[in-house]
Scaffold this active site. Structure first.
Site, PDB file in Angstrom:
ATOM      1  CG  PHE A 104       2.261   2.535 -31.459  1.00  0.00           C
ATOM      2  CD1 PHE A 104       2.519   1.340 -32.105  1.00  0.00           C
ATOM      3  CD2 PHE A 104       3.265   3.488 -31.423  1.00  0.00           C
ATOM      4  CE1 PHE A 104       3.740   1.110 -32.720  1.00  0.00           C
ATOM      5  CE2 PHE A 104       4.496   3.268 -32.024  1.00  0.00           C
ATOM      6  CZ  PHE A 104       4.734   2.075 -32.678  1.00  0.00           C
ATOM      7  CE  LYS A 105       3.920   2.090 -35.646  1.00  0.00           C
ATOM      8  NZ  LYS A 105       4.770   1.662 -36.691  1.00  0.00           N
ATOM      9  CG  ASP A 106      -4.215   5.992 -35.491  1.00  0.00           C
ATOM     10  OD1 ASP A 106      -3.944   6.300 -36.660  1.00  0.00           O
ATOM     11  OD2 ASP A 106      -4.962   5.038 -35.188  1.00  0.00           O
ATOM     12  CB  THR A 137       3.827   3.298 -40.352  1.00  0.00           C
ATOM     13  OG1 THR A 137       4.480   2.898 -39.159  1.00  0.00           O
ATOM     14  CG2 THR A 137       4.199   4.752 -40.638  1.00  0.00           C
TER      15      THR A 137
END
Ligand SMILES: Cc1ncc(COP(=O)(O)O)c(C=O)c1O
Ligand SMILES: N[C@@H](CCOP(=O)(O)O)C(=O)O
Length: 456
Positions: A104-106, A137
């Protein structure tokens, strides 16, 4: 402004480049803009422009923001960017792993990298991004920075405490502006090294340090968008709950920000692994820090959840000196009691459950047997938490699926017997050469290393 209130307020670009406020606090916006959009009829990128515009104005106009948003999410391999799919009765999965590094960091960092580039070009400056990672991350930040002329990036990961796929996603990137360090310690040691480096005024100035962890407001801000699109998709007319696998509290904080902006959120359910400081806090009313143990969901092996500070700032009536005192107490005594009245407010919005490794494996297996889907260990913690916490059956609950199962093939295979393959662009990851330095958990040694590596 800073959560600790003892340094001047800055505009959006100042918060972006500053990363951490000079008084050690975290930047927060002066108000929570209302989420006045019609997401059920808009594309993800349109919603992103509508939701983010008030936060970045007047530094950045809508047209410029739109161009960056379109470019950022063109790197995703799913047309819907962050699709939401039914999982089982009342539960939905919000798939946040279609970006380049499969976590989800993207979603935030593909945009944040472009925001940095634009602002540094405007100022004709360079910056050094210093990142602490428990696994995800780091690679997302590297992917956001690699090859960008005005940025160097140094990523600290805890040696031996990230999955092999996660480590290789960082250490096999061959770009002159990318530097990896394996620290002899856990994620909290890495995060503390980042904060100590920011507190070293000379180092901060000489290297023009900035951050891409969720201590940087721009990270949290960018994550608000998918709460808006998911709520619209699942419950356009009514309340929705979210279950969020949690470590540094940045993802779930974005859900809370969405609620401040008017998204009809019933509950935010926090899922933790055996490192359950946040769950114990919500259950008992007292936050106590303890050691961190490695688990099957390594990205959540975190003791000190930085973003709790942003939430406490609101809870303490935006009183910076009280927040500073509370954070000092937590640091020094390892204990923070926020009092019964405040805890009641916390529990009106937040619920929590923690799941150990056996429970995580059991949940991956159950989901696979009952739905045919493979979920990664972090997502499994979220699903298990959603099922463990008493919920209003009439309110749909969206579980945030924060990583692709292929990032954690060993755990998924152990639970289901199925080994999820890496997507084509990472298929030869295990054969690529690695580049990484090893350092002790020592701010002075890191400072020397940074100066030597970056020539400052
Ligand atoms: C896959 C995955 N899930 C969950 C988390 C926890 O998110 P947060 O730190 O924002 O609470 C992380 C790391 O941040 C992660 O990489
Ligand atoms: N879980 C993260 C580490 C810290 O989170 P962040 O959201 O502050 O970057 C990781 O996987 O690296």
């Amino acid at each position: 402004m800073s959560t600790r209130g003892s340094c001047p307020a800055v505009d959006f670009s100042g918060a972006l480049l500053g990363g951490l406020a000079p008084d050690g606090g975290l930047y927060v916006p002066e108000e929570w803009p209302s989420v006045d959009v019609h997401p059920s009829v808009e594309r993800y990128t349109d919603v992103a422009v509508d939701v983010l515009s008030p936060y970045v104005a007047p530094d950045l106009g809508r047209d410029e923001l739109r161009a960056m948003v379109e470019e950022a999410y063109a790197t995703f391999t799913h047309d819907e960017v962050c699709p939401v799919r039914p999982l089982e009765d009342g539960l939905w999965l919000l798939e946040l792993y279609w970006g380049p590094t499969l976590a989800f960091k993207d979603v935030a960092l593909q945009l944040v990298g472009r925001l940095f580039d634009r602002e540094l070009a405007r100022r004709d400056e360079r910056a050094t991004i210093l990142v602490a990672t428990s696994g995800d991350t780091g690679s997302a930040a590297i992917e956001a920075c690699r090859g960008r002329d005005r940025l160097d990036i140094v990523v600290l990961h805890p040696a031996g405490r990230v999955s092999e796929v996660q480590r290789r996603q960082m250490t096999t990137v061959d770009a002159p502006n990318v530097h990896n360090v394996a620290v002899d310690g856990d994620f909290d040691a890495c995060q503390d090294l980042v904060k100590a480096s920011f507190a070293d005024a000379d180092l901060r100035r000489d290297l023009r340090l900035s951050a891409m962890n969720s201590i940087n407001w721009a990270r949290v801000m960018s994550q608000v968008v998918y709460y808006v699109t998911a709520a619209a998709a699942v419950a356009p007319d009514g309340p929705v709950s979210f279950a969020v696998p949690t470590g540094n509290f940045g993802n779930v904080l974005a859900g809370w920000v969405a609620a401040q902006g008017g998204v009809d959120v019933d509950r935010l359910i926090v899922g933790t692994n055996r490192n359950d400081i946040v769950t114990r806090w919500i259950d008992t009313g007292v936050m106590t820090t303890e050691g961190v143990e490695p688990t099957l969901s390594p990205s959540m092996d975190i003791q000190f959840s930085s973003n709790v500070e942003r939430y406490l700032w609101e809870l303490y009536g935006r009183n910076g000196s009280v927040v500073a005192e509370a954070m000092g107490e937590l640091r020094q005594r390892g204990r923070l009691d926020i009092g019964t009245a405040r805890m009641e407010r916390v529990r009106r919005m937040f619920a929590a459950a923690s799941v150990d490794d056996a429970g995580t494996l059991a949940e991956i297996r159950r989901v696979h047997e009952e739905t045919g889907r493979l979920v990664d260990p972090h997502t499994a913690v979220g699903v298990a938490a959603a099922r463990a916490v008493p919920r209003d059956a009439s309110v749909p609950c969206v579980v945030l699926s924060t990583a692709h199962p292929a990032k954690f093939p060993d755990a998924v295979e152990e639970a289901t017997g199925v080994r999820p393959p890496l997507p084509a662009h990472l298929a030869d990851l295990l054969d690529r050469p690695e580049r990484v330095e090893s350092l002790p958990d020592d701010p002075a040694v890191l400072a020397d290393h940074l100066r030597a590596t970056l020539g400052a």
